[in-house]
Design a protein around this motif. Sequence first.
Motif, PDB file in Angstrom:
ATOM      1  N   VAL A  55       0.853  -1.194   0.000  1.00 20.14           N
ATOM      2  CA  VAL A  55       0.000   0.000   0.000  1.00 20.14           C
ATOM      3  C   VAL A  55       0.889   1.245   0.000  1.00 20.14           C
ATOM      4  O   VAL A  55       0.661   2.183  -0.771  1.00 20.14           O
ATOM      5  CB  VAL A  55      -0.967  -0.001   1.203  1.00 20.14           C
ATOM      6  CG1 VAL A  55      -1.737   1.309   1.279  1.00 20.14           C
ATOM      7  CG2 VAL A  55      -1.919  -1.181   1.123  1.00 20.14           C
ATOM      8  N   ALA A  56       1.913   1.261   0.842  1.00 20.22           N
ATOM      9  CA  ALA A  56       2.832   2.401   0.914  1.00 20.22           C
ATOM     10  C   ALA A  56       3.530   2.612  -0.432  1.00 20.22           C
ATOM     11  O   ALA A  56       3.672   3.756  -0.892  1.00 20.22           O
ATOM     12  CB  ALA A  56       3.860   2.186   2.022  1.00 20.22           C
ATOM     13  N   GLU A  57       3.939   1.543  -1.081  1.00 19.32           N
ATOM     14  CA  GLU A  57       4.597   1.628  -2.390  1.00 19.32           C
ATOM     15  C   GLU A  57       3.681   2.283  -3.423  1.00 19.32           C
ATOM     16  O   GLU A  57       4.105   3.166  -4.174  1.00 19.32           O
ATOM     17  CB  GLU A  57       4.986   0.224  -2.850  1.00 19.32           C
ATOM     18  CG  GLU A  57       5.540   0.139  -4.252  1.00 19.32           C
ATOM     19  CD  GLU A  57       5.720  -1.315  -4.681  1.00 19.32           C
ATOM     20  OE1 GLU A  57       5.406  -1.597  -5.848  1.00 19.32           O
ATOM     21  OE2 GLU A  57       6.149  -2.149  -3.871  1.00 19.32           O
ATOM     22  N   VAL A  58       2.423   1.875  -3.443  1.00 15.41           N
ATOM     23  CA  VAL A  58       1.460   2.437  -4.386  1.00 15.41           C
ATOM     24  C   VAL A  58       1.249   3.926  -4.113  1.00 15.41           C
ATOM     25  O   VAL A  58       1.211   4.739  -5.040  1.00 15.41           O
ATOM     26  CB  VAL A  58       0.123   1.660  -4.323  1.00 15.41           C
ATOM     27  CG1 VAL A  58      -0.969   2.369  -5.109  1.00 15.41           C
ATOM     28  CG2 VAL A  58       0.312   0.240  -4.846  1.00 15.41           C
ATOM     29  N   ILE A  59       1.145   4.303  -2.841  1.00 13.36           N
ATOM     30  CA  ILE A  59       0.947   5.716  -2.483  1.00 13.36           C
ATOM     31  C   ILE A  59       2.169   6.542  -2.859  1.00 13.36           C
ATOM     32  O   ILE A  59       2.043   7.632  -3.426  1.00 13.36           O
ATOM     33  CB  ILE A  59       0.600   5.861  -0.993  1.00 13.36           C
ATOM     34  CG1 ILE A  59      -0.787   5.268  -0.722  1.00 13.36           C
ATOM     35  CG2 ILE A  59       0.667   7.330  -0.561  1.00 13.36           C
ATOM     36  CD1 ILE A  59      -1.140   5.155   0.733  1.00 13.36           C
ATOM     37  N   ILE A  60       3.357   6.052  -2.566  1.00 20.27           N
ATOM     38  CA  ILE A  60       4.578   6.779  -2.918  1.00 20.27           C
ATOM     39  C   ILE A  60       4.683   6.961  -4.422  1.00 20.27           C
ATOM     40  O   ILE A  60       4.988   8.054  -4.909  1.00 20.27           O
ATOM     41  CB  ILE A  60       5.818   6.062  -2.342  1.00 20.27           C
ATOM     42  CG1 ILE A  60       5.837   6.195  -0.822  1.00 20.27           C
ATOM     43  CG2 ILE A  60       7.106   6.624  -2.952  1.00 20.27           C
ATOM     44  CD1 ILE A  60       6.832   5.295  -0.125  1.00 20.27           C
ATOM     45  N   ASP A  61       4.398   5.902  -5.178  1.00 15.47           N
ATOM     46  CA  ASP A  61       4.421   6.005  -6.636  1.00 15.47           C
ATOM     47  C   ASP A  61       3.396   7.010  -7.132  1.00 15.47           C
ATOM     48  O   ASP A  61       3.662   7.778  -8.068  1.00 15.47           O
ATOM     49  CB  ASP A  61       4.175   4.641  -7.278  1.00 15.47           C
ATOM     50  CG  ASP A  61       5.334   3.668  -7.126  1.00 15.47           C
ATOM     51  OD1 ASP A  61       6.423   4.103  -6.699  1.00 15.47           O
ATOM     52  OD2 ASP A  61       5.143   2.478  -7.413  1.00 15.47           O
ATOM     53  N   MET A  62       2.225   7.040  -6.514  1.00 14.02           N
ATOM     54  CA  MET A  62       1.170   7.968  -6.913  1.00 14.02           C
ATOM     55  C   MET A  62       1.627   9.407  -6.651  1.00 14.02           C
ATOM     56  O   MET A  62       1.477  10.280  -7.509  1.00 14.02           O
ATOM     57  CB  MET A  62      -0.108   7.671  -6.132  1.00 14.02           C
ATOM     58  CG  MET A  62      -1.263   8.586  -6.474  1.00 14.02           C
ATOM     59  SD  MET A  62      -2.776   8.163  -5.569  1.00 14.02           S
ATOM     60  CE  MET A  62      -2.446   8.879  -3.962  1.00 14.02           C
ATOM     61  N   VAL A  63       2.196   9.668  -5.493  1.00 16.52           N
ATOM     62  CA  VAL A  63       2.602  11.022  -5.118  1.00 16.52           C
ATOM     63  C   VAL A  63       3.795  11.502  -5.966  1.00 16.52           C
ATOM     64  O   VAL A  63       3.857  12.669  -6.335  1.00 16.52           O
ATOM     65  CB  VAL A  63       2.931  11.090  -3.609  1.00 16.52           C
ATOM     66  CG1 VAL A  63       3.576  12.401  -3.234  1.00 16.52           C
ATOM     67  CG2 VAL A  63       1.658  10.861  -2.799  1.00 16.52           C
ATOM     68  N   THR A  64       4.706  10.603  -6.277  1.00 21.34           N
ATOM     69  CA  THR A  64       5.884  10.999  -7.066  1.00 21.34           C
ATOM     70  C   THR A  64       5.632  10.960  -8.563  1.00 21.34           C
ATOM     71  O   THR A  64       6.488  11.366  -9.341  1.00 21.34           O
ATOM     72  CB  THR A  64       7.090  10.096  -6.735  1.00 21.34           C
ATOM     73  OG1 THR A  64       6.777   8.737  -7.055  1.00 21.34           O
ATOM     74  CG2 THR A  64       7.487  10.224  -5.277  1.00 21.34           C
ATOM     75  N   GLY A  65       4.457  10.443  -8.957  1.00 22.33           N
ATOM     76  CA  GLY A  65       4.103  10.409 -10.380  1.00 22.33           C
ATOM     77  C   GLY A  65       4.711   9.252 -11.130  1.00 22.33           C
ATOM     78  O   GLY A  65       4.772   9.259 -12.350  1.00 22.33           O
ATOM     79  N   GLU A  66       5.151   8.230 -10.418  1.00 24.35           N
ATOM     80  CA  GLU A  66       5.745   7.055 -11.051  1.00 24.35           C
ATOM     81  C   GLU A  66       4.694   5.981 -11.244  1.00 24.35           C
ATOM     82  O   GLU A  66       3.760   5.852 -10.449  1.00 24.35           O
ATOM     83  CB  GLU A  66       6.885   6.503 -10.195  1.00 24.35           C
ATOM     84  CG  GLU A  66       8.024   7.487 -10.021  1.00 24.35           C
ATOM     85  CD  GLU A  66       9.112   6.948  -9.117  1.00 24.35           C
ATOM     86  OE1 GLU A  66       9.114   5.739  -8.815  1.00 24.35           O
ATOM     87  OE2 GLU A  66       9.963   7.739  -8.709  1.00 24.35           O
ATOM     88  N   ALA A  67       4.857   5.183 -12.275  1.00 23.54           N
ATOM     89  CA  ALA A  67       3.954   4.041 -12.492  1.00 23.54           C
ATOM     90  C   ALA A  67       4.347   2.937 -11.546  1.00 23.54           C
ATOM     91  O   ALA A  67       5.509   2.741 -11.228  1.00 23.54           O
ATOM     92  CB  ALA A  67       4.051   3.556 -13.933  1.00 23.54           C
ATOM     93  N   SER A  68       3.337   2.181 -11.050  1.00 23.30           N
ATOM     94  CA  SER A  68       3.607   1.091 -10.125  1.00 23.30           C
ATOM     95  C   SER A  68       3.783  -0.208 -10.877  1.00 23.30           C
ATOM     96  O   SER A  68       3.209  -0.455 -11.879  1.00 23.30           O
ATOM     97  CB  SER A  68       2.453   0.962  -9.136  1.00 23.30           C
ATOM     98  OG  SER A  68       2.715  -0.049  -8.219  1.00 23.30           O
TER      99      SER A  68
END
Length: 68
Positions: A55-68
């Motif tokens: 969940v944290a990985e998905v949120i970090i990717d979302m905030v930084t604009g990276e694809a998961s």
Amino acid sequence: RERRVHPMRPVTATEVQSAISRLGNLLQIPAPRWCGNDSDDSCVDFAQPIAGDRVAEVIIDMVTGEAS
């Protein structure tokens, strides 16, 4: 109405997706594209049991604009 908290109850993928989508709305950034019937490599899905680090990985990717 009384609300009950069940901290040991496993969370569902739908609950996690809803919470992350609401976070995206609050931050005014797009939420990930959730996998559905026509899923591909660019969508986000959660395997059961859902792990907090995923969940944290998905949120970090979302905030930084990276694809998961």
